[in-house]
Scaffold this active site. Structure first.
Site, PDB file in Angstrom:
ATOM      1  N   SER A  94      57.226   9.751  34.767  1.00 19.31           N
ATOM      2  CA  SER A  94      56.671   9.635  33.420  1.00 19.31           C
ATOM      3  C   SER A  94      55.171   9.423  33.558  1.00 19.31           C
ATOM      4  O   SER A  94      54.689   9.052  34.644  1.00 19.31           O
ATOM      5  CB  SER A  94      57.304   8.431  32.705  1.00 19.31           C
ATOM      6  OG  SER A  94      56.578   8.053  31.548  1.00 19.31           O
ATOM      7  N   TYR A 109      59.764  -0.715  32.707  1.00 15.33           N
ATOM      8  CA  TYR A 109      59.824   0.741  32.679  1.00 15.33           C
ATOM      9  C   TYR A 109      58.709   1.335  33.542  1.00 15.33           C
ATOM     10  O   TYR A 109      58.937   2.263  34.335  1.00 15.33           O
ATOM     11  CB  TYR A 109      59.711   1.239  31.240  1.00 15.33           C
ATOM     12  CG  TYR A 109      59.818   2.736  31.092  1.00 15.33           C
ATOM     13  CD1 TYR A 109      61.050   3.381  31.159  1.00 15.33           C
ATOM     14  CD2 TYR A 109      58.688   3.525  30.869  1.00 15.33           C
ATOM     15  CE1 TYR A 109      61.156   4.754  31.024  1.00 15.33           C
ATOM     16  CE2 TYR A 109      58.778   4.902  30.727  1.00 15.33           C
ATOM     17  CZ  TYR A 109      60.016   5.515  30.805  1.00 15.33           C
ATOM     18  OH  TYR A 109      60.120   6.874  30.669  1.00 15.33           O
TER      19      TYR A 109
END
Length: 256
Positions: free
Chosen positions: A143, A156
């Site tokens: 990501s 995350y």
């Protein structure tokens, strides 16, 4: 001839979003597709979409944080189609938004179990089978949060940085054995995950597009298909010199 005719591609988390778009793209290019997800309904729907379009696919339920599930998933793909040529480790969760000091251990553990440990377990099994077959291509989903920080998303961010580290290490260890491992780093993509983050961040007062479009220099968030196009290309012979690459597909987000 379709690019992946006679080849087998496994995609985790392919019951929706980027995973589904990737499964559909592989099928359109002639691959035998192994759809996997922790949610059976979404996975079966992806398979039905592939079958309707004339492609070949099977579904296997799997929790990527469970080593037995992962071993059964990869073995099942090989049993069904005789080989494993491509793997996309896409399954992931976003967790809860909170400053690090307010994060819970349970939230951290849940995110790391799926995003980091899950990628590790999948890589391990995929590599073992690909070594026996003389090579293959693997794409891990990181990501933009694997490249930069995002306040409120410490677990995350940590998990997606870990994916990049594993990608680079696996690439160095197995490149000469014919296994190409790369990673993609999506920015804001029109998925349920982004909707969930927008709901948390704004209390439901703004949509993901309203919140994220202005943050991308290209002027809008991306589609799952735009990420899938890159993933499938990285698995193709056209990307034969790509190894250990970490590629943003983010509308210029990290270029700012």
């Amino acid at each position: 001839m379709a690019m992946f005719s006679g080849k087998t591609a496994l995609i985790t988390g392919s019951g929706a979003g980027i995973g589904r778009a990737t499964a559909l793209k592989f099928a359109a290019e002639g691959a035998n597709v192994v759809v996997s997800d922790i949610h059976a309904a979404g996975g079966e729907e992806t398979v039905a979409m592939i079958h309707k379009a004339g492609g070949r696919a099977m579904f296997q339920l799997a929790d990527v944080s469970d080593s037995a599930d992962v071993a059964a998933l990869v073995a099942g793909a090989v049993d069904e189609y005789g080989r494993l040529d491509c793997a996309v480790n896409n399954a992931g969760i976003e967790g809860r938004i909170a400053p690090l000091g307010d994060q819970t251990e349970a939230n951290y553990d849940a995110i790391m179990a799926i995003n980091a440990k899950g990628t590790f377990l999948c890589l391990r099994e995929e590599i073992r089978h690909m070594l026996a077959e003389g090579g293959g291509a693997i794409v891990n989903l990181s990501s933009v949060a694997g490249l930069i920080g995002f306040p409120g998303l410490s677990p995350y961010v940590a998990s997606k940085h870990a994916v990049i580290g594993m990608t680079r290490n696996a690439a160095l260890e197995y490149g000469k054995a014919g296994i190409r491992v790369n990673a993609v780093c999506p920015g804001g993509i029109d998925t349920r995950m982004l909707d969930s983050l927008a709901d948390q961040a704004t209390g439901g007062s703004r949509s993901s597009q309203q919140m994220m479009d202005p943050l991308h220099p290209i002027g809008h968030i991306g589609t799952p298909e735009e990420v899938a196009n890159l993933i499938v290309w990285l698995c193709s012979p056209e990307a034969s010199f790509m190894l250990g690459a970490v590629i943003p597909v983010d509308g210029g987000f990290v270029a700012q």
